[in-house]
Write an enzyme that holds these catalytic residues in place. Structure first.
Site: not given
Ligand SMILES: NC(=O)c1ccc[n+]([C@@H]2O[C@H](COP(=O)([O-])OP(=O)(O)OC[C@H]3O[C@@H](n4cnc5c(N)ncnc54)[C@H](O)[C@@H]3O)[C@@H](O)[C@H]2O)c1
Length: 352
Positions: A135, A185, A218, A242, A246
Site C-alpha cells: 500500500y 509469496k 495462496d 488485509d 477478512d
C-alpha cells in the site's frame, strides 16, 4: 479515577450505528471499573467529502494528536471512490501516528455457527504490517486514455519496517501458544518476499522459544479454510494481512464480528481502534448491523489504555450473549436489532 480523552470518528453507513453501540458498552463498563472516558466526536466521512470536498480538514491530524486513542466506525460511500476515503482519512492517520501494527483477532465463539464444518476451534490473531508494503504511494499512470495506457505501483519493504512487525508478532506468539506463521509469496514475488523471509528467519533465531512456519499466501488461505484451528498468530505484509483477516473473520461467522487495533506500540502517538468491516451500504440505516466488531474493538482499546480487566469483561459479555443465542443480529441468523444486541451485552457485563 483514571481518565482518558478519546477521539471518535463514526464515519459513514453502519459506522454511525455500531459506534453508539460500542459507546453504550464502554459507558457501562467504565462506570463499573472507575475509568472515565471523555469523548470528542469528529464528523469526518464520505458524507463530509461530498459536502466540502475533503475527508478531513487540513489540520485533522494535528487535532487528533493530543488524544489518548481514536475510535472509528467505518468510512465508505458508493458515490465516493474507495481510494479517496481510504487515502483521505484512514491511511493518513495510520501513517502520521506510526500505527505500524494492525492487530486483528478472530475467534469462533461458542454458540456461533461458522460457515465451515463443525469441529474446529478457532482463536487466532492476524498481525498485519500497517504502514508500508504493497500500500504505497510510489507509482503512477501513464498514457491515460491511449491504447497503451499503463499503471505502475511499487511495494516498499524496509528493514526496520519488517523487523519491527515480525518482532511484535514473535513476542505476541511467545505469550500465547509459541507458534507463529509467516505469510509469504517468495516463489512468485522475487525481491520483496525473499527479503521478508530473510528477516523472519533472522528474528526467529533471536526468539528461539517460538516455532516459526512459513506458508505461501495462496496455500495459507486454503489451509485457513480447511483447518483454521491449527493457526495461532499469523504475521503478514499490509496486503496479505488485509486479505487474510477478512478470511479469518468470515470463517468465524461474520465480517461484522471482527475487531482491529492500529497500534503505535511505542505510544508516542494515539492508536486507533475500529471494526474490520466497512460502511455496509446494503444494510445501513436499518439498525441491524452486528456491533460485535465495534464492541470488541472497544475492548481492545480498554486493554491498550491499561484496563485489562474491563476489556476482558467486555469480551466475556460478548461471548455470553452469543452463547445464550436468544439475541442475534440477522447476519448470524437472528432478528435482533443492533440496539437489542447491545443491550444484551450491557446486561451481561460482570455476570461471569
Ligand atoms: N475501515 C473501513 O472504514 C472500511 C473497511 C472496509 C471497507 N470500507 C468501505 O466500506 C464500503 C463497503 O465495502 P464492502 O461492501 O466491500 O465491505 P463491508 O464490510 O462494508 O460489507 C461487506 C458485506 O458484509 C456485510 N457486513 C459488514 N459489516 C457488517 C456488520 N457489522 N453486520 C452485518 N453485516 C455486515 C455487509 O452488509 C456486506 O454484505 C466501501 O466503500 C469500502 O471502501 C471501509
Amino acid at each position: 479515577m483514571s481518565s482518558h480523552r478519546i477521539a471518535v470518528i463514526p464515519g459513514d453507513g453502519i459506522g454511525r450505528e455500531v459506534v453508539p453501540a460500542a459507546r453504550a458498552v464502554l459507558d457501562a463498563v467504565t462506570a463499573r471499573h472507575a475509568v472515565s472516558f471523555e469523548y470528542e466526536e469528529f464528523d469526518w466521512s464520505c458524507g463530509g467529502y461530498l459536502r466540502d470536498g475533503t475527508m478531513m480538514p487540513p489540520d485533522g491530524i494535528e487535532r487528533l494528536r493530543s488524544f489518548d486513542a481514536i475510535f472509528l466506525g467505518a468510512v465508505g460511500d458508493p458515490r465516493v471512490p474507495d481510494h479517496v476515503s481510504l487515502w483521505g482519512l484512514l491511511i493518513p492517520i495510520r501513517r502520521a501516528f506510526r500505527q505500524y501494527v494492525n492487530l486483528r483477532p478472530a475467534r469462533l465463539f461458542p454458540g456461533v455457527d461458522g460457515p465451515l464444518r463443525a469441529g474446529s476451534a478457532i482463536d487466532l490473531v492476524v498481525v498485519r504490517e500497517n504502514v508500508e508494503g504493497e500500500y504505497s504511494e510510489i507509482g503512477g499512470r501513464l498514457s491515460r486514455g491511449f491504447p497503451d495506457e499503463m499503471a505502475v505501483q511499487e511495494a516498499v519493504f524496509t528493514r526496520p519496517g519488517v523487523t519491527r512487525i515480525v518482532d511484535y508478532a514473535l513476542e505476541l506468539a511467545a505469550g500465547r501458544s509459541g507458534r507463529l506463521t509467516s505469510a509469504t509469496k517468495s516463489n512468485g514475488i522475487v525481491h520483496t518476499m525473499p527479503f521478508w523471509d530473510e528477516i523472519v528467519s533472522e528474528r526467529a533465531a533471536a526468539h528461539s522459544t517460538v516455532e516459526v512456519t512459513r506458508e505461501h499466501i495462496d496455500a495459507l488461505c486454503a489451509k485457513v479454510v480447511l483447518d483454521p484451528g491449527r493457526f495461532d498468530v499469523i504475521v503478514g505484509s499490509n496486503l496479505f494481512g488485509d486479505i487474510l483477516s477478512d478470511l479469518t473473520a468470515a470463517v468465524t461467522g461474520s465480517i461484522g464480528m471482527a475487531p482491529s487495533a492500529n497500534l503505535n506500540p511505542e505510544r508516542d502517538f494515539p492508536s486507533m481502534f475500529e471494526p474490520v468491516h466497512g460502511s455496509a451500504p446494503d444494510i445501513a440505516g436499518r439498525g441491524v448491523a452486528n456491533p460485535v466488531g465495534a464492541i470488541w474493538s472497544a475492548a481492545m482499546m480498554l486493554d491498550h489504555l491499561g484496563h485489562r480487566e474491563a476489556g476482558a469483561e467486555v469480551v466475556d459479555a460478548i461471548a455470553a450473549t452469543l452463547a445464550d443465542g436468544s439475541v442475534r443480529t440477522p447476519d448470524l441468523g437472528g432478528t435482533a436489532t443492533t440496539g437489542e444486541f447491545t443491550g444484551a451485552v450491557v446486561a451481561a457485563l460482570g455476570q461471569r
